[in-house]
Motif scaffolding. Sequence first.
Motif, short mmCIF file in Angstrom:
data_model
loop_
_atom_site.label_atom_id
_atom_site.label_comp_id
_atom_site.label_asym_id
_atom_site.label_seq_id
_atom_site.Cartn_x
_atom_site.Cartn_y
_atom_site.Cartn_z
N LYS A 191 0.94 -1.05 0.16
CA LYS A 191 -0.18 -0.31 0.08
C LYS A 191 0.53 1.33 0.09
N ARG A 192 1.97 1.53 0.41
CA ARG A 192 2.62 2.60 0.60
C ARG A 192 3.75 3.03 -0.63
N TRP A 193 4.32 1.87 -1.33
CA TRP A 193 4.73 1.81 -3.14
C TRP A 193 3.75 1.48 -3.81
N PHE A 194 2.62 1.00 -3.45
CA PHE A 194 1.69 0.87 -4.97
C PHE A 194 0.03 1.78 -4.78
N GLY A 195 0.09 1.87 -3.59
CA GLY A 195 -1.52 2.88 -3.50
C GLY A 195 -2.29 1.95 -2.84
N SER A 196 -3.42 2.20 -2.44
CA SER A 196 -4.62 1.42 -1.66
C SER A 196 -5.77 1.09 -2.93
N SER A 197 -5.84 2.17 -3.98
CA SER A 197 -6.81 1.94 -4.69
C SER A 197 -6.40 0.60 -5.67
N TYR A 198 -7.27 0.62 -6.43
CA TYR A 198 -7.55 -0.75 -6.98
C TYR A 198 -7.43 -0.10 -9.20
N ASP A 199 -6.50 -0.70 -9.16
CA ASP A 199 -6.34 -0.50 -11.01
C ASP A 199 -6.46 -1.87 -11.59
N PRO A 200 -7.66 -2.31 -12.29
CA PRO A 200 -6.68 -3.83 -12.93
C PRO A 200 -5.37 -3.88 -13.76
N GLN A 201 -5.13 -2.76 -14.25
CA GLN A 201 -3.74 -2.75 -15.05
C GLN A 201 -1.87 -2.99 -14.72
N VAL A 202 -2.44 -2.16 -13.41
CA VAL A 202 -1.05 -2.17 -12.16
C VAL A 202 -1.18 -3.28 -11.55
N ALA A 203 -2.04 -4.06 -11.53
CA ALA A 203 -2.20 -4.97 -10.69
C ALA A 203 -2.12 -5.95 -11.77
N VAL A 204 -2.13 -6.55 -13.22
CA VAL A 204 -1.60 -7.16 -14.23
C VAL A 204 -0.22 -7.16 -14.03
N VAL A 205 0.00 -6.49 -14.30
CA VAL A 205 1.69 -5.61 -14.43
C VAL A 205 2.79 -6.20 -12.85
N PHE A 206 1.58 -5.71 -12.04
CA PHE A 206 2.64 -6.35 -10.67
C PHE A 206 2.79 -7.67 -10.65
N LEU A 207 1.35 -9.01 -10.31
CA LEU A 207 1.68 -10.03 -10.82
C LEU A 207 2.25 -10.62 -11.43
N ALA A 208 2.30 -10.46 -12.64
CA ALA A 208 3.31 -10.83 -13.80
C ALA A 208 4.64 -10.58 -13.28
N ALA A 209 4.88 -9.11 -13.01
CA ALA A 209 6.18 -8.90 -12.69
C ALA A 209 6.99 -9.95 -11.08
N VAL A 210 6.68 -10.17 -10.47
CA VAL A 210 6.28 -10.65 -9.04
C VAL A 210 6.28 -11.98 -9.13
N SER A 211 5.57 -13.15 -10.50
CA SER A 211 6.29 -14.60 -10.84
C SER A 211 6.39 -14.25 -11.62
N ALA A 212 7.56 -13.56 -12.52
CA ALA A 212 8.93 -13.92 -13.74
C ALA A 212 10.87 -13.16 -12.55
N VAL A 213 10.03 -13.06 -10.95
CA VAL A 213 11.12 -13.24 -9.95
C VAL A 213 11.14 -13.86 -8.99
N HIS A 214 9.72 -15.04 -9.42
CA HIS A 214 10.06 -15.97 -8.77
C HIS A 214 10.10 -17.16 -9.15
N VAL A 215 10.00 -16.63 -10.41
CA VAL A 215 10.69 -17.85 -11.80
C VAL A 215 12.37 -17.97 -12.43
N VAL A 216 12.56 -16.88 -11.37
CA VAL A 216 13.88 -16.66 -12.10
C VAL A 216 15.13 -16.80 -10.70
N VAL A 217 14.72 -16.76 -9.62
CA VAL A 217 14.63 -17.15 -8.56
C VAL A 217 14.68 -18.46 -7.85
N GLY A 218 13.74 -18.94 -7.94
CA GLY A 218 12.55 -20.45 -7.38
C GLY A 218 13.69 -21.15 -8.28
N ALA A 219 13.76 -21.00 -10.08
CA ALA A 219 13.63 -22.28 -10.98
C ALA A 219 14.98 -23.08 -10.75
N PRO A 220 16.24 -22.60 -10.50
CA PRO A 220 17.44 -22.74 -10.44
C PRO A 220 17.50 -23.91 -8.82
#
Length: 220
Positions: A191-220
Amino acid sequence: RACRPQPQPRSTMTQNSVAFPAFLAVISVVIFVLNGELLQFLQTGAAQPVPPLVNVWACHIAGVVLLPWARPGYLKIRESMGALDFITRVAVLAALLLGYNGAWVMASQDLDISVLNGVFQTSVGTTYIASVLFLAGSTFSLGKTLGVALGLLGAVVVCGAGPGSTPDHQRGMTFACLAVAGNTCYQILFKRWFGSSYDPQVAVVFLAAVSAVHVVVGAP
């Protein structure tokens, strides 16, 4: 001559604005409970138990399918922060997400799922208190406080029905409390970094980015 649509009565609009979020809340609770039962079965009841971190990692990589639709949300985010800030914040939140969910899965090995869910629901109270203390614009509200108090009371009742103190129970409670602390930190930082208001487009990029980080870190 075309007829103008009649304005919807205020009472009907109010009912619709309350009914749909309430419906989504009920569906969310049902999915959360079923998800907990499934995760606990994979840890303790399956013929070949899935390692906890592998289980959590697998649950959090599905968001990469949203990458093709992430550009509009990313352009919105770039208006308020640089690329390095965005990557750093996503990495921190991804670590917290993986950490507190990992603690939850570890706790599910030693606690009954009803007790675990009861403990985890106390994060509603800790998040509310932390938001009042650390988030600008968050103020004390009697209605929210009563809701949090009722939630905490329910958690106490559920936890009181669990087994007595044993080494396994104590370990499970420790992991459950770590999950609560991690979830609280995650909610406040998001909430501090991305705000508390819901924006579907921001939610999409956030979920995609978090998943990408998990793939990069966790796959090895």
